[in-house]
Design a protein around this motif. Structure first.
Motif, PDB file in Angstrom:
ATOM      1  N   PRO A  85      34.152  61.617  62.513  1.00 54.75           N
ATOM      2  CA  PRO A  85      34.474  63.049  62.489  1.00 54.75           C
ATOM      3  C   PRO A  85      33.212  63.890  62.443  1.00 54.75           C
ATOM      4  CG  PRO A  85      34.801  62.096  60.323  1.00 54.75           C
ATOM      5  CD  PRO A  85      34.489  60.945  61.242  1.00 54.75           C
ATOM      6  N   ASP A 123      46.722  63.255  60.925  1.00 58.09           N
ATOM      7  CA  ASP A 123      45.603  63.937  60.267  1.00 58.09           C
ATOM      8  C   ASP A 123      44.291  63.820  61.019  1.00 58.09           C
ATOM      9  OD1 ASP A 123      44.938  61.311  59.859  1.00 58.09           O
ATOM     10  OD2 ASP A 123      45.070  61.373  57.663  1.00 58.09           O
ATOM     11  N   SER A 125      42.465  61.195  61.482  1.00 54.91           N
ATOM     12  CA  SER A 125      41.543  60.209  60.917  1.00 54.91           C
ATOM     13  C   SER A 125      41.396  59.000  61.833  1.00 54.91           C
ATOM     14  CB  SER A 125      42.035  59.762  59.536  1.00 54.91           C
ATOM     15  OG  SER A 125      43.321  59.165  59.632  1.00 54.91           O
ATOM     16  N   THR A 126      40.274  58.305  61.657  1.00 56.18           N
ATOM     17  CA  THR A 126      39.977  57.099  62.428  1.00 56.18           C
ATOM     18  C   THR A 126      40.331  55.868  61.599  1.00 56.18           C
ATOM     19  OG1 THR A 126      38.200  58.166  63.673  1.00 56.18           O
ATOM     20  CG2 THR A 126      38.164  55.764  63.549  1.00 56.18           C
ATOM     21  N   TRP A 127      40.981  54.894  62.244  1.00 50.86           N
ATOM     22  CA  TRP A 127      41.367  53.646  61.604  1.00 50.86           C
ATOM     23  C   TRP A 127      40.784  52.472  62.378  1.00 50.86           C
ATOM     24  CZ3 TRP A 127      45.454  53.174  57.677  1.00 50.86           C
ATOM     25  CH2 TRP A 127      45.916  54.405  57.217  1.00 50.86           C
ATOM     26  N   GLN A 153      40.709  52.678  56.863  1.00 55.63           N
ATOM     27  CA  GLN A 153      40.626  54.076  57.263  1.00 55.63           C
ATOM     28  C   GLN A 153      39.218  54.589  57.012  1.00 55.63           C
ATOM     29  OE1 GLN A 153      43.131  56.821  55.071  1.00 55.63           O
ATOM     30  NE2 GLN A 153      43.319  58.201  56.824  1.00 55.63           N
ATOM     31  N   SER A 190      36.565  57.103  55.919  1.00 56.61           N
ATOM     32  CA  SER A 190      36.498  58.229  54.985  1.00 56.61           C
ATOM     33  C   SER A 190      35.078  58.772  54.981  1.00 56.61           C
ATOM     34  CB  SER A 190      36.895  57.761  53.579  1.00 56.61           C
ATOM     35  OG  SER A 190      36.731  58.789  52.632  1.00 56.61           O
ATOM     36  N   THR A 200      49.899  53.454  59.999  1.00 52.58           N
ATOM     37  CA  THR A 200      49.437  54.042  58.735  1.00 52.58           C
ATOM     38  C   THR A 200      49.991  53.341  57.512  1.00 52.58           C
ATOM     39  OG1 THR A 200      51.237  55.680  58.745  1.00 52.58           O
ATOM     40  CG2 THR A 200      49.150  56.313  59.783  1.00 52.58           C
TER      41      THR A 200
END
Length: 509
Positions: A331, A395, A397-399, A412, A414, A460
């Motif tokens: 991000p 959201d 987010s990258t996983w 995930q 962070s 998720t």
């Protein structure tokens, strides 16, 4: 038997080839980063995936340990067809009609004589040219072969076929062929080599980069990297061979290309590392090369990462390079915009800054990872390729989904208030097939649950959305693929295909 006209028409339409605008699956893991993510799939979703039913099951001429690739709307002598291409263990490449499993064409380069009892078969996926005209496959003869997609006609005008090794009895293509697609310039085909089971003989890992516009190739050797040619078996060390052996490249996707950094990455397996003391051996390391396969011109990669415990990895057969690098989108809040995740046999996920992998602004250093996260025990299996998914419908987010020792672990990404990224374990699901890679399509994870079933999972939570309930074998050292509303699963020599039951709801009974 009751006949339904609606079912007949619907089934017929389902068997028709897709349009040119349909999605393709051109190489292992879908794209040049081998993310395993087909975001172009829109039909199978979380609401209807539990209605997947088997469309057909078809036997191939012999076994395969690789994943298929897929090309839609191919002109063949019997009409326009969607085709699957599979490289078989015996060196065949077969083109399969995706509608019914029929073999459209098959080719097999003649294997060379095996003086040292090698040539235990190929385990590599083919790759389709972005121009959609050719498919590339390893042969047991030490060459990469180029075939017309429609009829299998081989290109034999120089320089094709292109050599990938001069030691086919002790070196083979254990990993998929891969294609890098730079933002400008030529596309590149990457072919990597490993030894056979048992790690015997005079073999060295290397990557051969083929310019698809010219066919000209460049070699980077993981040992004796100052030499840029294919080595001759039992040749003269430091002239046409290397005294140092091993350092094979055998992660499932082979080479990984990242268009953002415009670099190609390979991970090496057990072998000598002496880069930190001025040597040219790069065992148990991640190497960054230019897109065209060149290093820095002085015998070095342009960057490298080597764990501080590299000697133990080699000593205890815990190959870092049983896996391959995963490109991890970061991000805007991350201090490090270019990230990669690397996991080998030790089940330690190492988060790397791809702009400076060791933190020392160049190759020849050890350590420097941003994070080292243990998520399981060491195991003696090829490491499945990680799946990378961005939750764009949630959201953002990258996983990253890793598969150590028979489990699928969801991590995930962070980023803390200081901008430092890290991976956090969110869930894991037990499996028993420790070698097969997972994939994701339209926000659904597909994973081999064991050797005779496959599951669809919520990305998720890990909740099971659907299971094939033990009716299909999956997937050797390969992976399933989901493309154009169908799930294709290859287990040994059997291809099994699933689609939504709405296609067949008024079928024969």
């Amino acid at each position: 038997m009751k006949f339904s006209l609606l079912a007949f028409v619907t089934t017929l339409l389902a068997a028709l080839p897709a349009t040119v605008a349909a999605s393709d699956w051109l190489q292992f893991g879908y794209d040049p980063t081998h993310s395993g993510n087909n975001a172009a799939e829109t039909t199978i979703n979380a609401s209807n995936v539990n209605s997947l039913v088997q469309v057909y099951s078809a036997a191939l001429p012999s076994s395969s340990m690789a994943a298929p690739v897929y090309l839609s709307a191919v002109a063949t002598s019997s009409g326009t067809k969607d085709l699957l291409f599979v490289t078989l263990t015996d060196g065949h490449i077969v083109a399969v009609d995706a509608a019914n499993g029929a073999i459209v064409w098959s080719r097999q380069p003649p294997p060379v004589a095996q003086a040292n009892g090698g040539n235990q078969g190929e385990a590599a996926s083919p790759a389709i040219d972005p121009n959609r005209m050719f498919v590339y496959s390893y042969g047991l003869d030490g060459y990469v072969h180029k075939y017309a997609v429609g009829d299998g006609t081989e290109s034999v005008t120089s320089p094709w076929p292109v050599r990938s090794t001069r030691k086919p009895d002790v070196e083979h293509g254990a990993s998929a062929l891969a294609i890098g697609i730079p933002a400008s310039g030529a596309n590149y085909l990457y072919a990597v080599t490993n030894g056979f089971n048992g790690d015997g003989g005079d073999y060295q890992g290397h990557v051969t980069t083929i310019n698809l516009a010219t066919g000209i190739s460049i070699v980077f050797n993981a040992n004796c990297s100052k030499l840029t040619t294919h080595f001759i078996e039992n040749g003269t060390p430091d002239v046409n061979d290397c005294a140092t052996k091993r350092s094979g490249i055998w992660g499932r996707p082979g080479a990984v290309y990242d268009v953002v950094t415009n670099r190609m990455y390979v991970a090496t397996a057990n072998g000598n590392y002496n880069g930190n003391v001025g040597g040219y051996n790069w065992g148990d390391s991640v190497l960054a090369l230019k897109a065209n396969g060149r290093g820095d011109g002085l015998g070095n990669p342009i960057d490298s990462y080597t764990p501080t415990n590299y000697m133990n990895l080699d000593l205890y057969d815990i190959d870092l390079g049983s896996g391959s690098l995963a490109i991890v989108p970061a991000p805007a809040t991350s201090t490090y915009p270019h990230l990669g995740a690397m996991m080998g046999k030790d089940a330690v996920v190492r988060l790397l800054n791809l702009s400076d992998m060791s933190g020392n602004h160049g190759p020849r250093f050890v350590g420097g990872e941003l994070q080292a996260l243990s998520i399981g025990g060491a195991y003696d299996q090829p490491t499945p390729q990680a799946v990378v998914w961005v939750n764009r419908h949630g959201d953002g987010s990258t996983w990253v989904y890793e598969s150590p020792a028979g489990s699928l672990t969801a991590l995930q990404l962070s980023v803390n208030s200081s901008g430092k990224p890290s991976l956090v374990v969110r869930w894991f699901a037990l499996t028993t097939n420790a070698a097969a890679s997972a994939i994701v399509a339209n926000d659904i994870i597909y994973s081999a649950n064991n050797y005779d079933s496959i599951q669809a999972l919520d990305p998720t939570s890990g909740n099971v959305l659907w299971s094939s309930s033990g009716v299909v074998a999956c997937c050797g050292w390969g992976a399933p693929i989901v493309v154009n509303s169908r799930l294709y699963v290859l287990g040994s020599n059997v291809l099994t295909v699933f689609a939504l039951d709405s296609i067949f709801k008024d079928g024969f009974d």
